[in-house]
Design a protein around this motif. Structure first.
Motif, PDB file in Angstrom:
ATOM      1  N   ALA A 142      33.303  61.208  74.844  1.00 15.35           N
ATOM      2  CA  ALA A 142      33.047  59.793  74.569  1.00 15.35           C
ATOM      3  C   ALA A 142      34.302  59.094  74.051  1.00 15.35           C
ATOM      4  CB  ALA A 142      31.896  59.657  73.566  1.00 15.35           C
ATOM      5  N   LEU A 143      35.024  59.743  73.155  1.00 19.21           N
ATOM      6  CA  LEU A 143      36.236  59.151  72.608  1.00 19.21           C
ATOM      7  C   LEU A 143      37.298  58.959  73.685  1.00 19.21           C
ATOM      8  CD1 LEU A 143      37.878  58.224  70.128  1.00 19.21           C
ATOM      9  CD2 LEU A 143      38.574  60.612  69.816  1.00 19.21           C
ATOM     10  N   VAL A 144      37.454  59.944  74.570  1.00 21.74           N
ATOM     11  CA  VAL A 144      38.429  59.841  75.658  1.00 21.74           C
ATOM     12  C   VAL A 144      38.074  58.673  76.569  1.00 21.74           C
ATOM     13  CG1 VAL A 144      39.284  60.980  77.731  1.00 21.74           C
ATOM     14  CG2 VAL A 144      39.112  62.251  75.599  1.00 21.74           C
ATOM     15  N   LEU A 145      36.811  58.550  76.938  1.00 14.46           N
ATOM     16  CA  LEU A 145      36.410  57.464  77.833  1.00 14.46           C
ATOM     17  C   LEU A 145      36.606  56.097  77.199  1.00 14.46           C
ATOM     18  CD1 LEU A 145      33.144  58.994  79.365  1.00 14.46           C
ATOM     19  CD2 LEU A 145      35.402  58.846  80.411  1.00 14.46           C
ATOM     20  N   VAL A 146      36.330  55.981  75.919  1.00 11.03           N
ATOM     21  CA  VAL A 146      36.475  54.694  75.239  1.00 11.03           C
ATOM     22  C   VAL A 146      37.937  54.285  75.116  1.00 11.03           C
ATOM     23  CG1 VAL A 146      36.216  53.563  72.993  1.00 11.03           C
ATOM     24  CG2 VAL A 146      34.288  54.767  73.995  1.00 11.03           C
TER      25      VAL A 146
END
Length: 781
Positions: free
Chosen positions: A570-574
């Motif tokens: 999730a952090l990578v995508l954001v």
């Protein structure tokens, strides 16, 4: 011109489809007065077409912005992390064959398509695995297999004076004696009560010492000290039984050893100058910020900084490199501005960036060049070099380049807290700044801002600065909280307030005065700058201690690996994506939160040496089996089990079977000379028996039996009793046990910290006496 009538109630939600003729027998079609047909699936088709077009536009926008390149370090990290997590050590031939297969597949696949994309991802992942394999082979550290006393002689690589008064030395071994070790480690780390004043880095010392093999994690999925020691080249730890002595050199060191010794000696001299001017903990913190010597900081100060989220100030990282480089650049550009003619003719910004790069390199040198500092220097160097070539300095692309360089140099860092927290915070800050800049440019109308009074503008700038610190702390703290909880099982609920109060002091007082002290130190004029630095550190420590006393909690317990992986995605995508595709992170975030909410904390914890057992009670305490347990291990266990207090055992003169039969066992361990026993809140009985105890008498009463004897055999015939022998812990490390809830059938599930077959950094475990089922070593009279 035909018009479209209002559809019937049952036809609401259907879209008109102009130009479609209704034929006899058409299924599920409706015709209105204008001859326009409605299809039940028409609205869904239109939505799908709209989503498809929006998705294509978003993908095209991401492609035009170079998002694919930003995923390269992410995929490379995934490959390296996969290598470190493998259950067994893959041979070079396996990794090479996998990489070659992916390269061949990409060569023969069409130039476009999903398969070519997948093959590219696999190639980069295999490169990450290859980097990890090469680093493991390059390290090749000799690890001591078992505890043993011996007379050591070696050359001092580095020395640190600790807050307790002891001195910690890193030594390259030259020989061992009484006994001579057949497989001696090449480098060891030993502590001594005191050290002759004349000993410096590069000198040769000798003394009788007790050596220990590097320990494994204190709990499964915990920080692996053996792994870090293997990668750092440290094959054993221990302490001198008597003060070491200086001995003469019988061989000339090579140029690398001479250079390393001179740098280490220079660092110690700088630290001595600092602590000689600044007294108390402030001086030790100042030495840590300039020379990288953190061993002298009192533990109570370290704990206050951890509780308030200010411990990152002590680790020389991106913040310190940025402040050093920024201070130098600002000072030089200010000086250049005093000469307008010179500044207008020449690219003074590039001159300032070049000098700032040299200053950051010098800071890396005198700070000890730890891995975290090396990574931070690479990040700041990439940004300064971008300025030299008229590129934007703070971009996600530059961060990706920095990550690729760091992974190539030290791929094992991808599984460590420093790498994860540093890049997570930086990526989140860059993404947040880009988002804010984009929104700001959309709202900009082109008009000139209204001019206010000097006081009003000053107040506005001050409020903007405070808001900037708050937002920066919130964004970076949110991004790094996941990894802080995973590695340390702690978080700082008052971290935002602490950073809001302390970071202005760090940015405008502590680090600028540190830079000034470093410039003036060769001239002997650093006294005033160090005084200012000491004052600033005192303010920071006061803020930390005041807030630490008011922190409601900091231990939040262990979280599952699956939650960390889900929330990392999730952090990578954001942070990497820049369009509405960021919404793809939402399911991973929800899953991660759900996994954390459904986590199962450990009920019983066992140390790898087999002489300590602890149990989590329903009262929020950690019941231990020893009156004086190991504080370090117990502290880790308390954080992992989310407990706030240690419950020491209660002594009894009765036998353990009598205590069990009389139902007097409680959630606190009841102990006598033959062992300890406790009843878990769910009803399961847990017993601990030392070497020589009568463990067999407890088989019919307990559900978990821990025997601190490597030579013992399983005394219980029933498979319902979980029996853990010291030999099991010696081979497979510390363990966690989860017990059944109240009302369920008594059962126990165990998880060890180390898996077999061993990876290279754990292979030394097989050679210990306990792992081979042998009693402790005793010197013959």
């Amino acid at each position: 011109m035909a018009t479209v009538d209002e559809p019937d109630p049952e036809e609401r939600g259907m879209l008109p489809v102009p130009g479609v003729l209704v034929t006899a027998g058409a299924d599920r079609e409706h015709k209105n007065a204008g001859g326009v047909a409605y299809r039940p699936a028409a609205r869904m088709d239109a939505i799908a077409n709209s989503l498809g077009a929006a998705l294509a536009d978003a993908v095209a926008a991401e492609r035009d912005r170079g998002t694919a390149f930003l995923f390269l370090p992410v995929i490379l990290c995934s490959g390296a992390a996969l290598y470190w997590a493998l259950p067994l050590e893959p041979p070079f031939t396996f990794v090479a064959a996998g990489l070659a297969s992916c390269l061949l597949a990409r060569a023969f696949l069409p130039r476009a398509g999903v398969w070519r994309l997948l093959s590219t991802i696999l190639i980069v992942s295999m490169l990450g695995m290859l980097a990890g394999k090469l680093e493991t082979w390059r390290a090749g550290t000799r690890m001591l297999g078992s505890e043993i006393p011996t007379f050591v002689t070696g050359r001092v690589v580095a020395l640190e004076r600790q807050a307790s008064g002891r001195v910690r030395l890193t030594i390259d071994l030259r020989s061992t004696d009484r006994p001579v070790l057949r497989y001696a480690p090449e480098r060891v780390r030993l502590s001594a009560r005191s050290l002759p004043a004349e000993i410096r880095a590069g000198d040769r010392v000798a003394g009788y010492a007790r050596l220990f093999p590097p320990s494994g994690p204190a709990r499964p999925f915990g920080y692996d000290f053996a792994f870090e020691s293997y990668m750092d080249g440290i094959g054993a730890t221990g302490f001198f039984l008597s003060d070491p002595e200086s001995v003469s050199l019988d061989e000339a060191p090579d140029w690398r050893a001479v250079l390393s010794a001179r740098i280490a000696d220079m660092r110690q001299a700088i630290a001595g100058r600092i602590t000689g001017r600044i007294d108390g903990p402030e001086g030790q913190i100042a030495a840590a910020l300039i020379a990288g010597t953190r061993a002298g900081i009192p533990e109570e100060i370290n704990e206050a900084l951890r509780k308030t989220g200010l411990a990152h100030v002590l680790s020389i990282s991106g913040l310190h490199m940025a402040l050093v480089a920024g201070t130098v650049m600002f000072a030089l550009r200010f000086v250049f501005a005093l000469f307008p003619g010179f500044a207008s003719r020449l690219p003074v910004k590039k001159y300032a960036a070049a000098v700032a790069l040299l200053a950051a390199g010098y800071y890396l040198l005198i700070s000890g060049a730890a891995v975290a500092a090396q990574r931070s220097f690479i990040m700041i160097a990439v940004m300064l070099v971008a300025l030299l070539f008229d590129r934007s300095a703070i971009t996600m692309r530059n961060l990706a380049i920095s990550a690729l360089i760091v992974i190539a140099i030290a791929p094992h860092e991808v599984v460590g807290p420093s790498f994860q927290m540093s890049f997570a915070a930086t990526a989140a800050l860059i993404a947040a700044y880009a988002w804010w800049s984009e929104r700001r440019s959309d709202r900009f109308t082109g008009g000139q801002p209204a001019r206010g009074s000097t006081v009003g503008n000053g107040l506005r700038l001050f409020l903007l600065y405070c808001a900037g610190i708050a937002v920066t702390s919130l964004v970076a703290g949110t991004a790094t909280a996941l990894y802080g909880v995973w590695h340390f099982h702690r978080m700082a609920p008052l971290g935002l307030l602490a950073n809001l109060g302390a970071m202005p002091v760090v940015s405008f007082v502590i680090m600028p005065s540190a830079v000034l002290a470093g410039i003036l130190m060769p001239l002997g004029l650093e006294g005033f700058a160090l005084d200012v630095m000491g004052w600033g550190i005192g303010v920071m420590v006061s803020i930390a201690q005041w807030l630490a006393q008011r922190t409601p909690f900091d231990a939040v317990g262990a979280i599952p690996l699956s939650a960390v992986l889900s929330m990392t995605i999730a952090l990578v995508l954001v942070t990497v994506l820049s369009t509405w595709l960021r919404l793809a992170a939402l399911p991973f975030l929800i899953v991660g939160i759900a996994l954390i909410a459904a986590r199962d904390l450990p009920d019983v914890l066992l140390s790898e040496d087999g002489n300590l057992i602890a149990m989590r009670t329903r009262a929020g305490e950690l019941a231990v089996s020893k009156e004086r347990p190991n504080r370090f291990v117990t502290g880790i266990w308390m954080d992992a089990a989310m407990t706030h207090k240690v419950a020491t055992p209660v002594s009894t003169s009765e036998s353990l079977t009598a205590v069990t039969t009389a139902q007097r066992a409680s959630e606190v361990f009841v102990c006598n000379d033959t062992g300890c026993i406790a009843r878990h809140g769910g009803g399961a009985m847990v017993a601990f028996v030392p070497a020589g105890g009568n463990a067999g008498s407890l088989c019919g009463f307990v559900d978990v039996l821990v025997i601190d004897d490597a030579t013992a055999a399983n005394p219980c015939a029933s498979a319902k009793v979980l029996v853990v022998i010291k030999r099991d812990l010696a081979r497979r490390g510390s363990a966690e046990i989860r017990l059944a809830e109240e009302g369920e059938e008594p059962r126990a599930e165990i998880r060890f910290a180390v898996r077999e077959p061993y990876r290279p950094w754990h292979d030394h475990r097989r050679y210990s006496r306990e792992a081979r089922g042998m009693p402790p070593y005793k010197r013959e009279p």
